[in-house]
Every structure is written in structure tokens, then in C-alpha cells.
Design an enzyme around this catalytic site. Structure first.
Site, PDB file in Angstrom:
ATOM      1  N   ASP A  59       5.408  13.922   8.188  1.00  0.00           N
ATOM      2  CA  ASP A  59       4.060  13.569   7.765  1.00  0.00           C
ATOM      3  C   ASP A  59       3.734  14.502   6.610  1.00  0.00           C
ATOM      4  OD1 ASP A  59       1.337  13.302   7.341  1.00  0.00           O
ATOM      5  OD2 ASP A  59       0.820  13.240   9.475  1.00  0.00           O
ATOM      6  N   SER A 139       0.864   6.255 -10.386  1.00  0.00           N
ATOM      7  CA  SER A 139       0.364   4.887 -10.285  1.00  0.00           C
ATOM      8  C   SER A 139      -0.473   4.470 -11.481  1.00  0.00           C
ATOM      9  CB  SER A 139      -0.494   4.744  -9.023  1.00  0.00           C
ATOM     10  OG  SER A 139      -1.025   3.444  -8.913  1.00  0.00           O
ATOM     11  N   TYR A 152      -6.784   7.120  -3.857  1.00  0.00           N
ATOM     12  CA  TYR A 152      -5.429   6.896  -4.360  1.00  0.00           C
ATOM     13  C   TYR A 152      -5.361   7.205  -5.857  1.00  0.00           C
ATOM     14  CZ  TYR A 152      -1.081   4.294  -5.288  1.00  0.00           C
ATOM     15  OH  TYR A 152       0.191   3.934  -5.661  1.00  0.00           O
ATOM     16  N   LYS A 156      -3.244  10.418  -7.415  1.00  0.00           N
ATOM     17  CA  LYS A 156      -2.095  10.123  -8.265  1.00  0.00           C
ATOM     18  C   LYS A 156      -2.257  10.701  -9.671  1.00  0.00           C
ATOM     19  CE  LYS A 156       0.570   7.819  -5.425  1.00  0.00           C
ATOM     20  NZ  LYS A 156       1.897   8.361  -5.029  1.00  0.00           N
TER      21      LYS A 156
END
Length: 258
Positions: A59, A139, A152, A156
Site C-alpha cells: 500500500d 497525467s 488526482y 500528479k
């Protein structure tokens, strides 16, 4: 016939599915010994067994598990030559004002701190050998500021800054650090489109090549290049492996509600 990565040891996070699995399979085909660092034990073990690699449950939001993955690569394979930070933990689509502190914290734990911990742990081994390759999967969501995925996008883009900073500092050591911004039907992409199927059709139609990429056929070969000796003079770069999507940006706007 020898492969581009013969004799190299690669650690790939999030390699149990999607882009990570595609890269793991391609690296193995090119002769690398691969450690599959994956949160999902069933997927991770399956990919490791398929490619003759090694699975370690990881993890990436927990620094001790990240450090254990690096230590396992060194103890089991004798080295860590290549690090691919690919893991992502998913998240719900939602407006900025509705995002919670926990969502942001989780996004940064998985998307930024996990890669940082892995890079920090791997660098000592790479520096000692005078050779290393770090590939961070970033991304277009962050570059183009796609709506609905604040945690996100932010993590990124922070990872791209980490990529460039580490590349500059580590350049004299023989360790290169680069980022890939892919457009592919990744695990994260499929998780989003499962709840918003219209996004998949929109994404395909908006891509200049008319399709989202395949993890093994389209994305992984570029990762092989970045992991190889052939990329020795390339560091601190972002490669847009996206069918041309970055050229004018991608206009997609799922309904986020009021």
C-alpha cells in the site's frame, strides 16, 4: 536475442492491472526481473506468476510498506535498477468545493508521498551503482486541469515537480528521472468510466488518433526506452504518450451536478 533490459531489476508499483501490468509484462519480455508491488494480492500475484516475477503486497500510502518493497527488491534480486511509480488509489468524481480533506490527503499519500518514499529509498542503491532509472507515471488530467478529479490532478502535478527536481539534483550520479503522461485505458480510467460510461466514448472520440492507448502495446514500449541505456542523456522530461491529446488539450466535462 537479448532484450533492452537484460539483467536489470525493476520495481513497479500498482502493477497488478492496467498500465502497471502492461509495463511489468513488457519489462519481463525485455529481460528484466520484475518485482510487482501491488495493493491487491490476487491481481499482484497473478501478474507476478505470469511473468516469472515476485509479488510483494504494498500500500503505497504507507511509507514502511514502500520501503519494504525496495528492500525486498534488493534482498531478493540483489539490486534495484529501475523504479516505476504507477500506483493510484482511485477516487470519486466531484466538484472542488465538495472535496474533503480526507480525499485530498489520500490522493497525495498515494500519488505523491508514495513515489517520493520509493525514490528516496531506491536512490541510495542506484547512486552506489552509478546507474538508475526512475519513471513516474503522471497525467494529462493535471496538465489540462480536467474537472472532477482535484486530488488526482494535484498529486500528479506535484509528482511532475518532484520528477524535475530529483532529475536536476541526481543528474551527476547516473540516475535519470522522467515522467510519462499517458492516455490509456488504465485501471484508474476504467474505474471512472465504470460510473460514467459516456466518458470512455468521449475520450476515444476526442483523441487525435481516435482511441485511448493500450497499456502493453502503446505505453509500455516508451517506459522500456526510459528504463534502458538508450535514454542515458534524457532526464527531467515529461513524455506525452497520448496519441496527440496534449497538443490542443482534451475538452471533456462530465456532469458534476450543481
Amino acid at each position: 536475442m537479448t532484450g533492452a533490459l537484460d539483467g536489470k531489476v525493476a520495481l513497479i508499483t500498482g502493477a497488478g492491472a492496467g498500465i502497471g501490468a502492461g509495463i511489468a509484462r513488457r519489462f519481463a519480455d525485455e529481460g528484466a526481473r520484475v518485482l510487482v508491488a501491488e495493493f491487491d494480492p490476487a491481481n499482484g500475484s497473478a501478474v507476478a506468476d505470469e511473468i516469472g516475477g515476485l509479488f510483494v503486497g504494498t500500500d503505497v500510502s504507507h511509507h514502511d510498506q514502500v520501503e519494504n518493497a525496495v528492500a525486498t527488491a534488493v534482498s531478493e534480486f540483489g539490486a534495484i535498477d529501475i523504479l516505476v511509480n504507477n500506483a493510484w488509489g482511485g477516487g470519486a468524481i466531484g466538484r472542488v468545493e465538495n472535496k474533503t480533506d480526507d480525499e485530498l490527503a489520500h490522493g497525495f499519500a498515494v500519488g505523491y508521498y508514495g513515489p517520493f518514499w520509493a525514490m528516496r529509498a531506491a536512490f541510495a542503491h542506484m547512486k552506489e551503482r552509478g546507474w538508475g532509472r526512475v519513471i513516474n507515471m503522471c497525467s494529462l488530467n493535471g496538465v489540462n486541469a480536467h474537472i472532477g478529479s482535484l486530488e488526482y490532478n494535484s498529486a500528479k502535478e506535484a509528482l511532475r515537480t518532484l520528477t524535475r527536481t530529483a532529475a536536476r539534483e541526481w543528474a551527476p550520479t547516473g540516475v535519470t528521472v522522467n515522467a510519462i503522461c499517458p492516455a490509456a485505458k488504465s485501471q484508474a480510467f476504467l474505474a471512472v468510466t465504470a460510473g460514467h460510461p459516456e466518458i470512455e466514448a468521449i475520450a476515444d472520440a476526442a483523441n487525435p488518433m481516435g482511441r485511448m492507448g493500450d497499456p502493453y502495446e502503446d505505453i509500455a514500449p516508451v517506459a522500456v526506452f526510459l528504463a534502458s541505456e538508450g535514454s542515458r542523456y534524457l532526464t527531467g522530461n515529461t513524455l506525452f504518450v497520448d496519441g496527440g491529446s496534449h497538443i490542443n488539450g482534451v475538452a471533456w466535462a462530465p456532469d458534476l451536478g450543481p
